[in-house]
Scaffold this active site. Structure first.
Site, PDB file in Angstrom:
ATOM      1  N   LYS A 143       0.865  -1.185   0.000  1.00 18.99           N
ATOM      2  CA  LYS A 143       0.000   0.000   0.000  1.00 18.99           C
ATOM      3  C   LYS A 143       0.895   1.226   0.000  1.00 18.99           C
ATOM      4  O   LYS A 143       1.695   1.410   0.924  1.00 18.99           O
ATOM      5  CB  LYS A 143      -0.877   0.017   1.250  1.00 18.99           C
ATOM      6  CG  LYS A 143      -2.100  -0.851   1.155  1.00 18.99           C
ATOM      7  CD  LYS A 143      -3.020  -0.521   2.312  1.00 18.99           C
ATOM      8  CE  LYS A 143      -4.236  -1.394   2.334  1.00 18.99           C
ATOM      9  NZ  LYS A 143      -5.084  -1.095   3.488  1.00 18.99           N
ATOM     10  N   GLU A 185       1.551  -2.312  17.049  1.00 19.15           N
ATOM     11  CA  GLU A 185       1.203  -3.149  15.874  1.00 19.15           C
ATOM     12  C   GLU A 185       1.663  -4.590  16.105  1.00 19.15           C
ATOM     13  O   GLU A 185       0.998  -5.547  15.701  1.00 19.15           O
ATOM     14  CB  GLU A 185       1.847  -2.614  14.586  1.00 19.15           C
ATOM     15  CG  GLU A 185       1.570  -1.151  14.265  1.00 19.15           C
ATOM     16  CD  GLU A 185       0.151  -0.867  13.789  1.00 19.15           C
ATOM     17  OE1 GLU A 185      -0.603  -1.820  13.501  1.00 19.15           O
ATOM     18  OE2 GLU A 185      -0.213   0.328  13.719  1.00 19.15           O
ATOM     19  N   ARG A 242      -8.102  -9.034   4.642  1.00 18.21           N
ATOM     20  CA  ARG A 242      -7.049  -8.089   5.025  1.00 18.21           C
ATOM     21  C   ARG A 242      -7.533  -7.122   6.116  1.00 18.21           C
ATOM     22  O   ARG A 242      -6.733  -6.550   6.853  1.00 18.21           O
ATOM     23  CB  ARG A 242      -6.545  -7.325   3.786  1.00 18.21           C
ATOM     24  CG  ARG A 242      -5.260  -6.549   4.041  1.00 18.21           C
ATOM     25  CD  ARG A 242      -4.570  -6.063   2.756  1.00 18.21           C
ATOM     26  NE  ARG A 242      -3.478  -5.161   3.107  1.00 18.21           N
ATOM     27  CZ  ARG A 242      -2.457  -4.842   2.325  1.00 18.21           C
ATOM     28  NH1 ARG A 242      -2.379  -5.351   1.117  1.00 18.21           N
ATOM     29  NH2 ARG A 242      -1.513  -4.014   2.720  1.00 18.21           N
ATOM     30  N   HIS A 249      -7.991  -0.384  15.177  1.00 14.12           N
ATOM     31  CA  HIS A 249      -7.782   0.839  14.405  1.00 14.12           C
ATOM     32  C   HIS A 249      -9.046   1.669  14.218  1.00 14.12           C
ATOM     33  O   HIS A 249      -8.956   2.854  13.922  1.00 14.12           O
ATOM     34  CB  HIS A 249      -7.176   0.506  13.040  1.00 14.12           C
ATOM     35  CG  HIS A 249      -5.697   0.238  13.104  1.00 14.12           C
ATOM     36  ND1 HIS A 249      -5.172  -0.806  13.842  1.00 14.12           N
ATOM     37  CD2 HIS A 249      -4.627   0.883  12.556  1.00 14.12           C
ATOM     38  CE1 HIS A 249      -3.844  -0.787  13.721  1.00 14.12           C
ATOM     39  NE2 HIS A 249      -3.498   0.220  12.951  1.00 14.12           N
ATOM     40  N   HIS A 267       0.082   7.237  16.852  1.00 12.01           N
ATOM     41  CA  HIS A 267      -0.712   6.156  16.265  1.00 12.01           C
ATOM     42  C   HIS A 267      -0.743   4.906  17.159  1.00 12.01           C
ATOM     43  O   HIS A 267      -1.813   4.372  17.449  1.00 12.01           O
ATOM     44  CB  HIS A 267      -0.149   5.824  14.880  1.00 12.01           C
ATOM     45  CG  HIS A 267      -0.888   4.737  14.175  1.00 12.01           C
ATOM     46  ND1 HIS A 267      -2.168   4.909  13.693  1.00 12.01           N
ATOM     47  CD2 HIS A 267      -0.546   3.449  13.886  1.00 12.01           C
ATOM     48  CE1 HIS A 267      -2.575   3.776  13.135  1.00 12.01           C
ATOM     49  NE2 HIS A 267      -1.613   2.877  13.241  1.00 12.01           N
TER      50      HIS A 267
HETATM   51  N1  LIG Z   1       1.534   1.520   3.706  1.00 14.15           N
HETATM   52  C1  LIG Z   1       1.028   0.932   4.765  1.00 14.15           C
HETATM   53  O1  LIG Z   1       0.571  -0.214   4.721  1.00 14.15           O
HETATM   54  C2  LIG Z   1       1.052   1.678   6.073  1.00 14.15           C
HETATM   55  C3  LIG Z   1       0.743   1.001   7.269  1.00 14.15           C
HETATM   56  C4  LIG Z   1       0.849   1.705   8.463  1.00 14.15           C
HETATM   57  C5  LIG Z   1       1.232   3.044   8.465  1.00 14.15           C
HETATM   58  N2  LIG Z   1       1.501   3.681   7.269  1.00 14.15           N
HETATM   59  C6  LIG Z   1       1.937   5.079   7.245  1.00 14.15           C
HETATM   60  O2  LIG Z   1       3.190   5.154   7.924  1.00 14.15           O
HETATM   61  C7  LIG Z   1       3.362   6.481   8.413  1.00 14.15           C
HETATM   62  C8  LIG Z   1       3.918   6.393   9.822  1.00 14.15           C
HETATM   63  O3  LIG Z   1       5.147   5.717   9.790  1.00 14.15           O
HETATM   64  P1  LIG Z   1       6.181   5.717  11.016  1.00 14.15           P
HETATM   65  O4  LIG Z   1       5.451   5.422  12.260  1.00 14.15           O
HETATM   66  O5  LIG Z   1       7.316   4.887  10.616  1.00 14.15           O
HETATM   67  O6  LIG Z   1       6.578   7.266  11.147  1.00 14.15           O
HETATM   68  P2  LIG Z   1       7.664   8.179  10.394  1.00 14.15           P
HETATM   69  O7  LIG Z   1       8.001   7.671   9.067  1.00 14.15           O
HETATM   70  O8  LIG Z   1       7.155   9.582  10.500  1.00 14.15           O
HETATM   71  O9  LIG Z   1       8.940   8.023  11.354  1.00 14.15           O
HETATM   72  C9  LIG Z   1       8.855   8.452  12.690  1.00 14.15           C
HETATM   73  C10 LIG Z   1      10.038   9.373  13.066  1.00 14.15           C
HETATM   74  O10 LIG Z   1      11.203   8.576  13.227  1.00 14.15           O
HETATM   75  C11 LIG Z   1      12.275   9.112  12.460  1.00 14.15           C
HETATM   76  N3  LIG Z   1      13.121   7.977  12.105  1.00 14.15           N
HETATM   77  C12 LIG Z   1      12.886   7.011  11.190  1.00 14.15           C
HETATM   78  N4  LIG Z   1      13.815   6.060  11.277  1.00 14.15           N
HETATM   79  C13 LIG Z   1      14.674   6.425  12.236  1.00 14.15           C
HETATM   80  C14 LIG Z   1      15.828   5.833  12.814  1.00 14.15           C
HETATM   81  N5  LIG Z   1      16.246   4.631  12.439  1.00 14.15           N
HETATM   82  N6  LIG Z   1      16.462   6.503  13.801  1.00 14.15           N
HETATM   83  C15 LIG Z   1      16.004   7.702  14.251  1.00 14.15           C
HETATM   84  N7  LIG Z   1      14.897   8.290  13.776  1.00 14.15           N
HETATM   85  C16 LIG Z   1      14.242   7.663  12.773  1.00 14.15           C
HETATM   86  C17 LIG Z   1      11.609   9.819  11.319  1.00 14.15           C
HETATM   87  O11 LIG Z   1      12.448  10.775  10.748  1.00 14.15           O
HETATM   88  C18 LIG Z   1      10.382  10.414  12.028  1.00 14.15           C
HETATM   89  O12 LIG Z   1      10.740  11.613  12.662  1.00 14.15           O
HETATM   90  C19 LIG Z   1       2.016   7.170   8.308  1.00 14.15           C
HETATM   91  O13 LIG Z   1       2.047   8.090   7.243  1.00 14.15           O
HETATM   92  C20 LIG Z   1       1.036   6.039   7.981  1.00 14.15           C
HETATM   93  O14 LIG Z   1      -0.047   6.455   7.200  1.00 14.15           O
HETATM   94  C21 LIG Z   1       1.426   3.007   6.102  1.00 14.15           C
HETATM   95 ZN   LIG Z   2      -1.582   0.945  12.446  1.00  9.99          ZN
END
Ligand SMILES: NC(=O)c1ccc[n+]([C@@H]2O[C@H](COP(=O)([O-])OP(=O)(O)OC[C@H]3O[C@@H](n4cnc5c(N)ncnc54)[C@H](O)[C@@H]3O)[C@@H](O)[C@H]2O)c1
Ligand SMILES: [Zn+2]
Length: 364
Positions: A143, A185, A242, A249, A267
């Site tokens: 996705k 999660e 799925r 959620h 989240h």
């Molecule tokens: N495609 C899908 O199936 C799916 C599923 C769940 C969530 N999402 C999406 O994912 C997003 C959220 O992702 P997330 O929770 O990873 O947040 P994010 O990508 O915003 O990362 C969180 C923070 O951690 C920092 N960061 C990332 N890796 C790091 C590391 N190794 N060391 C230090 N800092 C680091 C980032 O710069 C950011 O500030 C949302 O936009 C959501 O809609 C998508």
């Molecule tokens: Zn989630």
């Protein structure tokens, strides 16, 4: 190295998990014969810690590469950032045959995947997730999306990566609140699909919180396998299977929406409370057992995630559950627990029961 296969016919791919794996990215790309040129989408913070290692690994294999930096927030999943990324990519590519690499969390992964899916009607895409949430969830399943003003993830596609490279060592630089965000999660997978994995979490949570590499490798492999099985069975959410991934959620998203996706509740924190609300609902419907709720609540507490949320307008949350994207033809679909490791999907739950469950989890 642990290898999990996402089985999707010609679009099948592996999730490769190993401590230190980031330094093998070039090798993996070369072996898969994906492309000689790589366009790496990331943010400044992640590039400063892991950029050099990835660049060295690609260059060693003769893979020409360029970094494209996006803002460090959900703002990166915007039309403007997508547009800029596409223009810079076209400039760099000039017909060389390029692949797009996402080096980052879910934000970078969603944007980079959408860029890869739309540029030249699709170029190869590689996920190198750097948050726990991305390693166990967003990098798997195809996705990809950007947000528009009226809703998150409204413009997107199903576009599978060619490979997912998960290195548990990159999680060391992640703030503890982000680790807990991903652990919500992780706990979800135990409840919806795997009783044994749930017990593993109960027994190893303190080692996991200390980022023990062997525990993290095992945990990421288990979650990747569970998500891979769901995605293989219902890639594009056609059969409804799925939707079990949506456990916790419906109310979780409503909590996030009611605080306008602000910093007070992230989240994972919203999902932790959402999972407990789903359990409360299932108990009121005599679907689940109290002893299972007690186990879930204890694990959530040990993880350092909340079991209640403060300062939220209950009416706003209930209203927001009506806008949940998992509503099908006007009917809400509630993913409710039956036991640890087993859930059922229900469309008929009285609003009074939902209100009662939400009230129980709110304080202040
Ligand atoms: N495609 C899908 O199936 C799916 C599923 C769940 C969530 N999402 C999406 O994912 C997003 C959220 O992702 P997330 O929770 O990873 O947040 P994010 O990508 O915003 O990362 C969180 C923070 O951690 C920092 N960061 C990332 N890796 C790091 C590391 N190794 N060391 C230090 N800092 C680091 C980032 O710069 C950011 O500030 C949302 O936009 C959501 O809609 C998508
Ligand atoms: Zn989630």
């Amino acid at each position: 190295m642990k290898k999990i296969k996402v089985v999707l016919g010609k679009r099948s791919y592996n999730i490769c998990i190993k401590a230190g794996m980031l330094s093998s990215a070039g090798n993996i790309l070369k072996t898969l014969n994906i492309a000689n040129t790589a366009y790496i989408i990331t943010n400044k913070k992640i590039k400063s810690v892991y950029g050099k290692r990835l660049e060295a690994s690609l260059s060693k294999q003769g893979i020409l590469n360029k970094f494209h930096i996006v803002p460090d927030s959900e703002k990166a999943k915007s039309y403007a950032c997508w547009c800029k990324a596409i223009h810079n990519l076209a400039d760099f590519d000039k017909g060389k045959g390029v692949c797009v690499i996402a080096l980052g969390g879910g934000v970078v992964g969603d944007l980079a995947g959408f860029v890869a899916s739309t540029y030249r009607r699709g170029v190869p895409f590689i996920q190198i997730p750097t948050t726990l949430l991305a390693q166990v969830d967003s990098a798997i399943g195809g996705k990809v999306a950007i947000d528009i003003e009226c809703a998150k993830n409204l413009v997107g596609a199903f576009y599978q990566p060619k490979v997912v490279i998960s290195d548990p060592l990159v999680l060391r630089s992640l703030p503890p609140r982000q680790i807990r965000n991903g652990l919500a999660e992780v706990i979800k997978y135990g409840i919806i699909l795997d009783k044994k994995f749930f017990s593993y979490l109960e027994n190893n949570i303190s080692k996991i919180l200390k980022l023990n590499p062997a525990c993290l490798e095992h945990l990421i492999a288990c979650c990747s396998k569970l998500k891979a099985e769901v995605v293989s069975a219902d890639e594009e959410e056609k059969t409804g299977y799925r939707s079990i991934l949506n456990f916790g959620h419906t109310i979780g998203h409503a909590i996030e929406a009611s605080v306008s996706y602000g910093k007070s509740v992230n989240h994972g924190e919203a999902v932790a409370v959402g999972m407990l609300c789903a359990f409360d609902i299932a108990l009121m419907l005599n679907m689940a057992k109290e002893r299972d709720l007690i186990r879930l609540e204890a694990l959530i507490k040990k993880t350092g995630l909340p079991t209640r949320v403060k300062g939220i307008n209950i009416a706003k949350v209930i209203k927001a559950t009506s806008y949940d994207k998992k509503i099908i033809r006007g009917k809400k679909r509630w993913v409710l627990p039956v036991a640890i490791g087993h859930v059922a999907v229900c469309s008929k739950v009285d609003d009074s029961i939902i209100r009662e469950a939400i009230k129980k989890r709110f304080c202040g």
